[in-house]
Design a protein around this motif. Sequence first.
Motif, mmCIF file in Angstrom:
data_model
loop_
_atom_site.group_PDB
_atom_site.id
_atom_site.type_symbol
_atom_site.label_atom_id
_atom_site.label_comp_id
_atom_site.label_asym_id
_atom_site.label_seq_id
_atom_site.Cartn_x
_atom_site.Cartn_y
_atom_site.Cartn_z
ATOM 1 N N TRP A 130 -59.640 -71.339 7.350
ATOM 2 C CA TRP A 130 -60.756 -71.893 6.578
ATOM 3 C C TRP A 130 -60.768 -73.418 6.654
ATOM 4 N N ARG A 131 -59.604 -74.037 6.469
ATOM 5 C CA ARG A 131 -59.545 -75.500 6.499
ATOM 6 C C ARG A 131 -59.895 -76.054 7.878
ATOM 7 N N LEU A 132 -59.379 -75.433 8.930
ATOM 8 C CA LEU A 132 -59.695 -75.904 10.280
ATOM 9 C C LEU A 132 -61.179 -75.731 10.593
ATOM 10 N N PHE A 133 -61.746 -74.610 10.158
ATOM 11 C CA PHE A 133 -63.176 -74.386 10.390
ATOM 12 C C PHE A 133 -63.999 -75.455 9.675
ATOM 13 N N LYS A 134 -63.689 -75.695 8.414
ATOM 14 C CA LYS A 134 -64.436 -76.695 7.649
ATOM 15 C C LYS A 134 -64.259 -78.087 8.248
ATOM 16 N N GLN A 135 -63.076 -78.372 8.756
ATOM 17 C CA GLN A 135 -62.821 -79.656 9.402
ATOM 18 C C GLN A 135 -63.676 -79.805 10.650
ATOM 19 N N GLU A 136 -63.755 -78.761 11.452
ATOM 20 C CA GLU A 136 -64.570 -78.803 12.671
ATOM 21 C C GLU A 136 -66.045 -78.988 12.334
ATOM 22 N N VAL A 137 -66.516 -78.294 11.302
ATOM 23 C CA VAL A 137 -67.920 -78.423 10.889
ATOM 24 C C VAL A 137 -68.179 -79.848 10.404
ATOM 25 N N GLU B 170 -68.144 -70.635 19.207
ATOM 26 C CA GLU B 170 -67.123 -71.401 19.924
ATOM 27 C C GLU B 170 -66.161 -72.073 18.960
ATOM 28 N N VAL B 171 -66.678 -72.589 17.850
ATOM 29 C CA VAL B 171 -65.829 -73.213 16.842
ATOM 30 C C VAL B 171 -64.890 -72.168 16.248
ATOM 31 N N CYS B 172 -65.408 -70.989 15.939
ATOM 32 C CA CYS B 172 -64.580 -69.911 15.383
ATOM 33 C C CYS B 172 -63.450 -69.548 16.342
ATOM 34 N N GLU B 173 -63.777 -69.375 17.600
ATOM 35 C CA GLU B 173 -62.761 -69.007 18.591
ATOM 36 C C GLU B 173 -61.733 -70.123 18.766
ATOM 37 N N ALA B 174 -62.177 -71.365 18.755
ATOM 38 C CA ALA B 174 -61.250 -72.498 18.894
ATOM 39 C C ALA B 174 -60.309 -72.570 17.690
ATOM 40 N N VAL B 175 -60.839 -72.350 16.515
ATOM 41 C CA VAL B 175 -60.026 -72.368 15.301
ATOM 42 C C VAL B 175 -58.999 -71.237 15.346
ATOM 43 N N ILE B 176 -59.424 -70.053 15.750
ATOM 44 C CA ILE B 176 -58.503 -68.917 15.858
ATOM 45 C C ILE B 176 -57.405 -69.217 16.876
ATOM 46 N N ALA B 177 -57.766 -69.808 17.996
ATOM 47 C CA ALA B 177 -56.768 -70.167 19.014
ATOM 48 C C ALA B 177 -55.751 -71.169 18.460
ATOM 49 N N ASP B 178 -56.222 -72.162 17.701
ATOM 50 C CA ASP B 178 -55.321 -73.136 17.084
ATOM 51 C C ASP B 178 -54.364 -72.471 16.096
ATOM 52 N N VAL B 179 -54.895 -71.550 15.308
ATOM 53 C CA VAL B 179 -54.061 -70.861 14.323
ATOM 54 C C VAL B 179 -53.049 -69.964 15.016
ATOM 55 N N LYS B 180 -53.436 -69.355 16.123
ATOM 56 C CA LYS B 180 -52.477 -68.539 16.879
ATOM 57 C C LYS B 180 -51.301 -69.387 17.366
ATOM 58 N N LEU B 181 -51.584 -70.581 17.875
ATOM 59 C CA LEU B 181 -50.514 -71.478 18.318
ATOM 60 C C LEU B 181 -49.603 -71.855 17.152
ATOM 61 N N TRP B 182 -50.214 -72.179 16.019
ATOM 62 C CA TRP B 182 -49.443 -72.513 14.828
ATOM 63 C C TRP B 182 -48.586 -71.333 14.387
ATOM 64 N N LEU B 183 -49.179 -70.138 14.349
ATOM 65 C CA LEU B 183 -48.473 -68.944 13.904
ATOM 66 C C LEU B 183 -47.315 -68.612 14.842
ATOM 67 N N ASP B 184 -47.540 -68.755 16.142
ATOM 68 C CA ASP B 184 -46.460 -68.523 17.115
ATOM 69 C C ASP B 184 -45.289 -69.456 16.843
ATOM 70 N N ALA B 185 -45.569 -70.713 16.598
ATOM 71 C CA ALA B 185 -44.516 -71.695 16.331
ATOM 72 C C ALA B 185 -43.801 -71.389 15.011
ATOM 73 N N GLU B 186 -44.558 -71.024 13.995
ATOM 74 C CA GLU B 186 -43.971 -70.707 12.682
ATOM 75 C C GLU B 186 -43.067 -69.489 12.764
ATOM 76 N N TRP B 187 -43.532 -68.446 13.433
ATOM 77 C CA TRP B 187 -42.764 -67.207 13.475
ATOM 78 C C TRP B 187 -41.609 -67.287 14.461
ATOM 79 N N LYS B 188 -41.693 -68.170 15.428
ATOM 80 C CA LYS B 188 -40.585 -68.357 16.359
ATOM 81 C C LYS B 188 -39.405 -68.970 15.616
ATOM 82 N N ALA B 189 -39.706 -69.812 14.642
ATOM 83 C CA ALA B 189 -38.679 -70.479 13.855
ATOM 84 C C ALA B 189 -38.023 -69.530 12.843
ATOM 85 N N ARG B 190 -38.634 -68.390 12.582
ATOM 86 C CA ARG B 190 -38.094 -67.432 11.588
ATOM 87 C C ARG B 190 -36.893 -66.744 12.101
#
Length: 96
Positions: free
Chosen positions: A57-64, A76-96
């Motif tokens: 939600w925050r990334l989407f609102k920031q892009e808008v 395109e904004v939705c897909e870009a935001v989802i891609a960014d969150v996937k990268l973040w989630l991968d990094a977060e869960w890798k650290a777990r």
Amino acid sequence: MTGTSYDRIAQSLDDSQLWSETAADQLLNQAEYRKVYKGMSAREQKRWRHKVSTRLWRLFKQEVALSDGAAFNVPEVCEAVIADVKLWLDAEWKAR
């Protein structure tokens, strides 16, 4: 990714929040995240669903906001935001 109208997402705070919650559920149920997510306690699942939804939600609102009235392609904004969150989630869960 969700059934919500893209125009409504861009215009309405409630619709963009609904989109982010639905997208978070769908993202966490994708094959690459489902095993870890389903292995969590109900409390952990709720916490991660909230973290992912909030980040979407925050990334989407920031892009808008960055478009500042300029024309932009909501899907395109939705897909870009989802891609960014996937990268973040991968990094977060890798650290777990």
